[in-house]
Design an enzyme around this catalytic site. Structure first.
Site, PDB file in Angstrom:
ATOM      1  N   HIS A   1       0.841  -1.206   0.000  1.00  0.00           N
ATOM      2  CA  HIS A   1       0.000   0.000   0.000  1.00  0.00           C
ATOM      3  C   HIS A   1       0.879   1.260   0.000  1.00  0.00           C
ATOM      4  CE1 HIS A   1      -3.639   2.371   1.314  1.00  0.00           C
ATOM      5  NE2 HIS A   1      -2.679   3.162   1.757  1.00  0.00           N
ATOM      6  N   GLU A   2       1.799   1.324   0.966  1.00  0.00           N
ATOM      7  CA  GLU A   2       2.663   2.511   1.045  1.00  0.00           C
ATOM      8  C   GLU A   2       3.578   2.616  -0.176  1.00  0.00           C
ATOM      9  OE1 GLU A   2       1.885   4.749   2.985  1.00  0.00           O
ATOM     10  OE2 GLU A   2       0.591   3.565   4.283  1.00  0.00           O
TER      11      GLU A   2
ATOM     12  N   HIS B   1       1.733   4.402  -2.868  1.00  0.00           N
ATOM     13  CA  HIS B   1       1.864   5.862  -2.712  1.00  0.00           C
ATOM     14  C   HIS B   1       3.241   6.299  -3.198  1.00  0.00           C
ATOM     15  CE1 HIS B   1      -1.776   6.901  -0.611  1.00  0.00           C
ATOM     16  NE2 HIS B   1      -1.526   6.167   0.454  1.00  0.00           N
TER      17      HIS B   1
ATOM     18  N   HIS C   1       3.503   6.650  -6.859  1.00  0.00           N
ATOM     19  CA  HIS C   1       2.790   7.861  -7.285  1.00  0.00           C
ATOM     20  C   HIS C   1       3.744   9.061  -7.197  1.00  0.00           C
ATOM     21  CE1 HIS C   1      -1.379  10.090  -6.964  1.00  0.00           C
ATOM     22  NE2 HIS C   1      -0.806  10.253  -8.135  1.00  0.00           N
TER      23      HIS C   1
END
Length: 675
Positions: free
Chosen positions: A467-468, A471, A474
């Site tokens: 998940h991190e 990010h 991104h």
């Protein structure tokens, strides 16, 4: 010589952490603010007529030294803080807030921005320039530029106060988390706990020169205890301590702070002509207004609640049958859920953990990024770091060009707040023909290696890492012109799409085969475990959805109405939870006093966005599944239209360009087993 104010001469212009002294920060902030003010003054005093280039564009490139100092300081204040850092944070936050207001309330500057804005139709701007102009104009109009002087001063005072309260809120939680420890000396009390958890507790006790075992409220210690400890009384003790953080009428109590924050936010919104804080915030979100958020949340609630009630009844019956428990309490949930999961799927974290060695999981995330986006992560040892546990990487593309610097910081320690997050030490932007590449960091709190075992992750921690890392991608793949539109600078209910979509690869056999090897034997995770991981993915999804919605609805309750008559935090909170509550209330506990996302982070009126983004991610991943989870064409479309574009256009335009259509909630409901 203040290293923070001189040009960094390090490799890739990375932060020279080892050369920064604590006493450098405050004067660096003061000078950084002065330099940024001078840059703003130069724009205001430019005698030429305002243009997009000399006003809007020029403004976006101001303050880069101040931004750099802020990102280094506040990132370390979360990951490696101490009393001195926290004191500086309290001193500089009002200064930064005041400087922000000096810019946004600068009449002459706003006149120039408005002059450009008023002629935008004739300027022939590209989509990114149009977005920047809109964003700059709104940053003034939404922050008081049109107010009379007396109300501008009122706004300044509110902002100063809010920045101090938010900091204090976070510091109180950290203090309360650090203040508690469960010190056990009787081996019987360890019954049910995994070997690795016991070993970690023993080494913590040893580090404090104590006998026995110490458990804390840090997640790697707290969660396994709540999930596996057979001693119900001790689970209760730990759970109550966790839920009572900053709700104990002591010096670290957050009740008054919460009430002050929500009232000041409401007052601020009213001052700016908005009905509530939520109306103000949501104007700049995909959801647009509180009514839409409530409609979205209640629609999901209607679908999830019957499933949640059924799951709760099943769990209650199971606990009664197993241990004669008449009333399921909050400290029983994780424990009996894990036992029921084992019974239904013959699968528990302890069976899976040997296949998820931290280093291999991280390598797996890197490999997934390589297969999808052509990225290569190479560990390097000549980049300065702020703690010895941090690892540093150069990220390059297929042409061996630098894409990003990546910092990974994975273990809990005293000066680090709980949880997991992505942040950046330097944003990507393009200026004078140079594409400045970003410096991105992932910070988590996973179980440390012990004398006999490497760091082995629970499956939940595996998905957290992915998940991190989503990010992170991104931020790393950002490829925009302007710093304020780069990377994760997007609407908050869009920012979770890149992170949540990455979690999907953790459930796919093809991806698991890349990294899920037994740390001792090297054996790939057995296919029956993979099947069970997939089957159990929607286990108690009704309860999980209900829990997530309850947090989002609590957030909206605080921020979408007039809070001036709320006098008792606990009473208010209890009322908000009545539609989503299944467990009996614990009178010693409150959620809001430790709800960092909305009172310390940036999620006020935005917690719903986790669920909102789940709709996007389920719909987006369905596209990958249709074409193949490593399909180059789909991955390239996702990179080109979502990951690299930052906030340059409205998220729905970007999403439709990638997907060819608006997202449909059916994919999420199907994945969650709710339809």
């Amino acid at each position: 010589m203040n290293v923070l104010l001189s040009k960094f001469t390090t490799k890739h212009n990375t932060a020279p952490f080892s050369k920064i002294k604590i006493e450098d920060y405050f004067p660096a902030f003061q000078e950084g603010i002065s330099l940024a003010k001078a840059e703003i003054d130069a724009i205001v005093n430019n005698p030429e007529a305002p243009t997009f280039e000399n006003t809007i564009e020029a403004m976006d490139y101001t303050g880069d030294i101040l931004d750099r100092i802020s990102s280094i300081f506040f990132n370390l204040n979360s990951a490696e803080t101490n009393d001195e850092m926290q004191k500086i944070a309290q001193e500089v936050s009002p200064l930064l807030s005041e400087f922000g207001n000096d810019v946004r309330l600068n009449v002459a500057l706003f006149a120039k921005v408005k002059a450009v804005y008023d002629q935008k139709e004739s300027l022939n701007l590209n989509p990114e320039q149009t977005t920047l102009l809109d964003k700059q104009y709104k940053s003034f109009s939404r922050n008081g530029a049109n107010l009379p002087e007396e109300k501008k001063n009122q706004l300044r005072e509110i902002d100063k106060e809010l920045s101090k309260l938010s900091l204090q809120f976070g510091e109180n939680i950290l203090a309360e988390t650090n203040a508690f420890e469960l010190h056990l000396t009787d081996e019987k009390d360890l019954a049910g706990l995994p070997e690795g958890t016991i070993e970690a507790a023993q080494s913590l006790a040893k580090s404090q020169e104590k006998e026995g075992w110490i458990f804390t409220l840090d997640h790697p210690s707290y969660l396994p205890f709540m999930t596996y400890a057979d001693n119900r009384e001790l689970r209760k003790k730990l759970a109550i301590a966790f839920g009572a953080r900053a709700f104990q009428n002591n010096e670290f109590d957050n009740q008054e702070i919460v009430l002050k924050i929500v009232k000041l936010r409401f007052e601020r919104a009213n001052l700016l002509g908005y009905k509530t804080h939520a109306h103000f915030v949501l104007e700049e979100r995909m959801a647009e207004n509180p009514e839409k958020v409530f409609s979205f949340s209640n629609d999901l609630l209607a679908k999830a609640k019957p499933a949640a009630k059924k799951e709760f009844a099943q769990l209650t019956a199971f606990a009664k049958e197993l241990d004669g428990i008449e009333q399921l309490e909050k400290w029983d949930g994780a424990y009996y859920s894990e036992k029921l999961k084992q019974q239904l799927f013959n699968l528990d974290d302890e069976k899976l953990k040997p296949y998820f060695q931290l280093e291999k999981v991280l390598d797996g995330a890197f490999t997934v990024a390589k297969k999808l986006y052509g990225l290569t992560f190479t560990e390097v040892f000549d980049i300065d770091k702020y703690h010895e546990e941090v690892t540093t990487y150069e990220v390059t593309d297929e042409n061996n060009e630098l894409v990003s610097i990546f910092y990974a910081d994975f273990f809990p320690r005293k000066g680090k707040r709980n949880g997991a997050w992505m942040t950046s030490f330097k944003s990507q932007s393009r200026k004078d023909g140079i594409n400045e590449r970003p410096h991105i960091s992932n910070v988590c709190n996973f179980t440390k290696p012990t004398e006999t075992k490497p760091s082995l992750l629970t499956f939940n921690e595996v998905t957290t890492l992915f998940h991190e890392f989503g990010h992170g991608l991104h931020g790393m793949l950002a490829n925009t012109t302007y710093p304020s539109l780069s990377g994760t600078s997007v609407y908050w209910d869009f920012v979770e799409l890149p992170s949540q979509i990455m979690e999907n690869w953790c459930y796919e056999p093809e991806a698991l085969a890349l990294f899920a090897n037994h740390y001792e034997t090297g054996e790939i995770i057995p296919i029956e475990f993979v099947t069970k991981i997939k089957e159990s993915a929607s286990f108690q999804e009704g309860l999980a959805t209900l829990r997530q919605l309850s947090f989002g609805l609590l957030d909206m309750a605080w921020h979408s109405q007039d809070p001036t008559n709320i006098t008792d935090l606990k009473t208010f909170e209890t009322e908000q939870f009545k539609d989503t509550q299944l467990y009996p209330d614990v009178k010693e506990n409150a959620m809001s006093t430790a709800f960092s996302h909305i009172f310390h982070g940036g999620y006020s009126s935005g917690y719903y966005s986790y669920k909102w983004a789940e709709v996007l991610d389920a719909d987006a991943f369905e596209y990958f599944q249709e074409k193949g989870i490593f399909n180059h064409e789909v991955a390239t479309k996702f990179k080109d239209n979502v990951l690299s574009k930052g906030g340059t256009e409205h998220p729905m335009i970007l999403y439709k360009r990638f997907r060819g259509q608006e997202p449909k909630p059916e994919a999420l409901l199907k994945r969650a087993g709710l339809i």
